[in-house]
Motif scaffolding. Structure first.
Motif, PDB file in Angstrom:
ATOM      1  N   ALA A 218       0.733  -1.319  -0.082  1.00 38.54           N
ATOM      2  CA  ALA A 218       0.014  -0.104  -0.074  1.00 38.54           C
ATOM      3  C   ALA A 218       0.710   1.310   0.062  1.00 38.54           C
ATOM      4  CB  ALA A 218      -1.093   0.006   1.329  1.00 38.54           C
ATOM      5  N   ALA A 219       1.946   1.353   0.837  1.00 37.84           N
ATOM      6  CA  ALA A 219       2.644   2.497   0.891  1.00 37.84           C
ATOM      7  C   ALA A 219       3.541   2.596  -0.470  1.00 37.84           C
ATOM      8  CB  ALA A 219       3.834   2.258   1.954  1.00 37.84           C
ATOM      9  N   LEU A 220       4.050   1.610  -1.121  1.00 39.42           N
ATOM     10  CA  LEU A 220       4.531   1.542  -2.495  1.00 39.42           C
ATOM     11  C   LEU A 220       3.705   2.194  -3.267  1.00 39.42           C
ATOM     12  CD1 LEU A 220       7.182   0.881  -3.921  1.00 39.42           C
ATOM     13  CD2 LEU A 220       6.242  -1.319  -4.497  1.00 39.42           C
ATOM     14  N   MET A 221       2.501   1.656  -3.497  1.00 43.33           N
ATOM     15  CA  MET A 221       1.564   2.170  -4.636  1.00 43.33           C
ATOM     16  C   MET A 221       1.313   3.552  -4.211  1.00 43.33           C
ATOM     17  SD  MET A 221       1.638  -0.268  -6.296  1.00 43.33           S
ATOM     18  CE  MET A 221       0.746   0.312  -7.711  1.00 43.33           C
ATOM     19  N   LYS A 222       0.808   4.028  -2.843  1.00 45.45           N
ATOM     20  CA  LYS A 222       0.666   5.611  -2.759  1.00 45.45           C
ATOM     21  C   LYS A 222       1.757   6.266  -3.074  1.00 45.45           C
ATOM     22  CE  LYS A 222      -2.532   4.383   0.865  1.00 45.45           C
ATOM     23  NZ  LYS A 222      -3.063   4.392   2.164  1.00 45.45           N
ATOM     24  N   TRP A 223       2.942   5.893  -2.796  1.00 46.67           N
ATOM     25  CA  TRP A 223       3.997   6.625  -3.318  1.00 46.67           C
ATOM     26  C   TRP A 223       4.222   6.816  -4.767  1.00 46.67           C
ATOM     27  CZ3 TRP A 223       7.711   4.172  -6.456  1.00 46.67           C
ATOM     28  CH2 TRP A 223       8.806   5.125  -6.901  1.00 46.67           C
ATOM     29  N   HIS A 224       4.088   5.971  -5.426  1.00 45.35           N
ATOM     30  CA  HIS A 224       3.850   5.763  -6.892  1.00 45.35           C
ATOM     31  C   HIS A 224       2.845   6.976  -7.451  1.00 45.35           C
ATOM     32  CE1 HIS A 224       3.345   4.349 -11.075  1.00 45.35           C
ATOM     33  NE2 HIS A 224       4.428   4.552 -11.120  1.00 45.35           N
ATOM     34  N   GLN A 225       1.705   6.864  -6.968  1.00 49.91           N
ATOM     35  CA  GLN A 225       0.694   7.760  -7.269  1.00 49.91           C
ATOM     36  C   GLN A 225       1.058   9.094  -6.797  1.00 49.91           C
ATOM     37  OE1 GLN A 225      -1.285   5.124  -8.836  1.00 49.91           O
ATOM     38  NE2 GLN A 225      -2.624   6.930  -8.641  1.00 49.91           N
ATOM     39  N   LYS A 226       1.603   9.390  -5.742  1.00 50.08           N
ATOM     40  CA  LYS A 226       2.387  10.683  -5.446  1.00 50.08           C
ATOM     41  C   LYS A 226       3.287  11.273  -6.094  1.00 50.08           C
ATOM     42  CE  LYS A 226      -0.200  11.493  -1.725  1.00 50.08           C
ATOM     43  NZ  LYS A 226      -1.144  12.774  -1.604  1.00 50.08           N
TER      44      LYS A 226
ATOM     45  N   THR B  80      -1.097  17.863 -13.609  1.00 52.63           N
ATOM     46  CA  THR B  80      -2.257  18.567 -13.291  1.00 52.63           C
ATOM     47  C   THR B  80      -3.284  17.548 -12.853  1.00 52.63           C
ATOM     48  OG1 THR B  80      -3.437  18.587 -15.266  1.00 52.63           O
ATOM     49  CG2 THR B  80      -1.921  20.424 -14.963  1.00 52.63           C
ATOM     50  N   PRO B  81      -4.365  18.148 -12.040  1.00 57.55           N
ATOM     51  CA  PRO B  81      -5.454  17.293 -11.632  1.00 57.55           C
ATOM     52  C   PRO B  81      -6.254  16.595 -12.617  1.00 57.55           C
ATOM     53  CG  PRO B  81      -5.312  19.045 -10.312  1.00 57.55           C
ATOM     54  CD  PRO B  81      -4.478  19.457 -11.246  1.00 57.55           C
TER      55      PRO B  81
ATOM     56  N   LYS C 288      -9.723  10.458  -9.314  1.00 55.93           N
ATOM     57  CA  LYS C 288      -9.267  11.646  -8.920  1.00 55.93           C
ATOM     58  C   LYS C 288      -7.829  11.541  -8.060  1.00 55.93           C
ATOM     59  CE  LYS C 288     -13.488  13.810  -9.675  1.00 55.93           C
ATOM     60  NZ  LYS C 288     -14.687  14.642  -8.910  1.00 55.93           N
ATOM     61  N   PRO C 289      -7.106  12.361  -7.862  1.00 59.39           N
ATOM     62  CA  PRO C 289      -5.709  12.198  -7.034  1.00 59.39           C
ATOM     63  C   PRO C 289      -6.397  11.617  -5.536  1.00 59.39           C
ATOM     64  CG  PRO C 289      -5.498  14.172  -8.474  1.00 59.39           C
ATOM     65  CD  PRO C 289      -6.950  13.628  -8.710  1.00 59.39           C
ATOM     66  N   GLU C 290      -7.346  12.771  -4.883  1.00 59.74           N
ATOM     67  CA  GLU C 290      -7.728  12.589  -3.848  1.00 59.74           C
ATOM     68  C   GLU C 290      -8.390  10.957  -3.399  1.00 59.74           C
ATOM     69  OE1 GLU C 290     -10.829  14.919  -5.699  1.00 59.74           O
ATOM     70  OE2 GLU C 290      -8.850  15.041  -5.675  1.00 59.74           O
TER      71      GLU C 290
END
Length: 167
Positions: A121-129, A136-137, A147-149
């Motif tokens: 989960a942390a790895l995938m969230k990092w990738h998204q960030k 741009t959004p 959506k990013p959020e």
């Protein structure tokens, strides 16, 4: 691995490419370097050192997963800044390198299922960030169809539903 604390709270306070320990400082770093991030919490949990990552991640450049992802980027994000594209390549190669290490650690019994899921989960969230920082959004939503959020909660749901394999 088993005795390492799981702390991914600071994983988005990442080491920038220009601040990599042991790396020689360049006189004028490329602009793309400012878009290259590293998920330090996951790397610490898996015992991944920066020099190994930097020297070995390029082996994932010709994998089907990477080629197809870059095709999606090229087809979705027309006229992408070349420096951002270069950063996307490096960040995706980093993702694949760390995911490979994560899979091997779990399947090899070096980490338990809970550690695997939290790390994934942390790895995938990092990738998204990393993409959120470059796009741009609207571009982000076009590329990921979310959506990013909404990406973090979506990742949490997917990872939570992952089946456990016992060995």
């Amino acid at each position: 691995f088993k005795n390492r604390p799981l702390d991914f709270t600071n994983d988005f306070s990442v080491v920038k490419n220009s601040n990599v320990p042991g790396r020689k400082k360049k006189a004028s770093p490329k602009k793309a370097d400012s878009y290259v991030f590293y998920p330090t919490g996951v790397m610490k949990t898996l015992g991944i050192d920066m020099q190994s990552l930097l020297s070995d991640r390029a082996r994932f450049k010709n994998t089907v997963v990477h080629v197809e992802w870059m095709d999606r980027i090229n087809n979705t994000l027309k006229n992408l800044d070349p420096e951002k594209k270069d950063a996307m390549i490096k960040n995706h190669e980093t993702l694949l390198y760390i995911k490979d290490k994560l899979n091997k650690a779990y399947l090899g019994g070096k980490i338990d299922f809970d550690t695997f899921k939290k790390s994934l989960a942390a790895l995938m969230k990092w990738h998204q960030k990393t993409y959120e920082a470059m796009l741009t959004p609207k571009q982000y939503e076009t590329l990921f169809e979310v959506k990013p959020e909404d990406a973090g909660p979506m990742i949490d749901k997917i990872v939570e539903a992952a089946p456990e394999y016992s060995f």
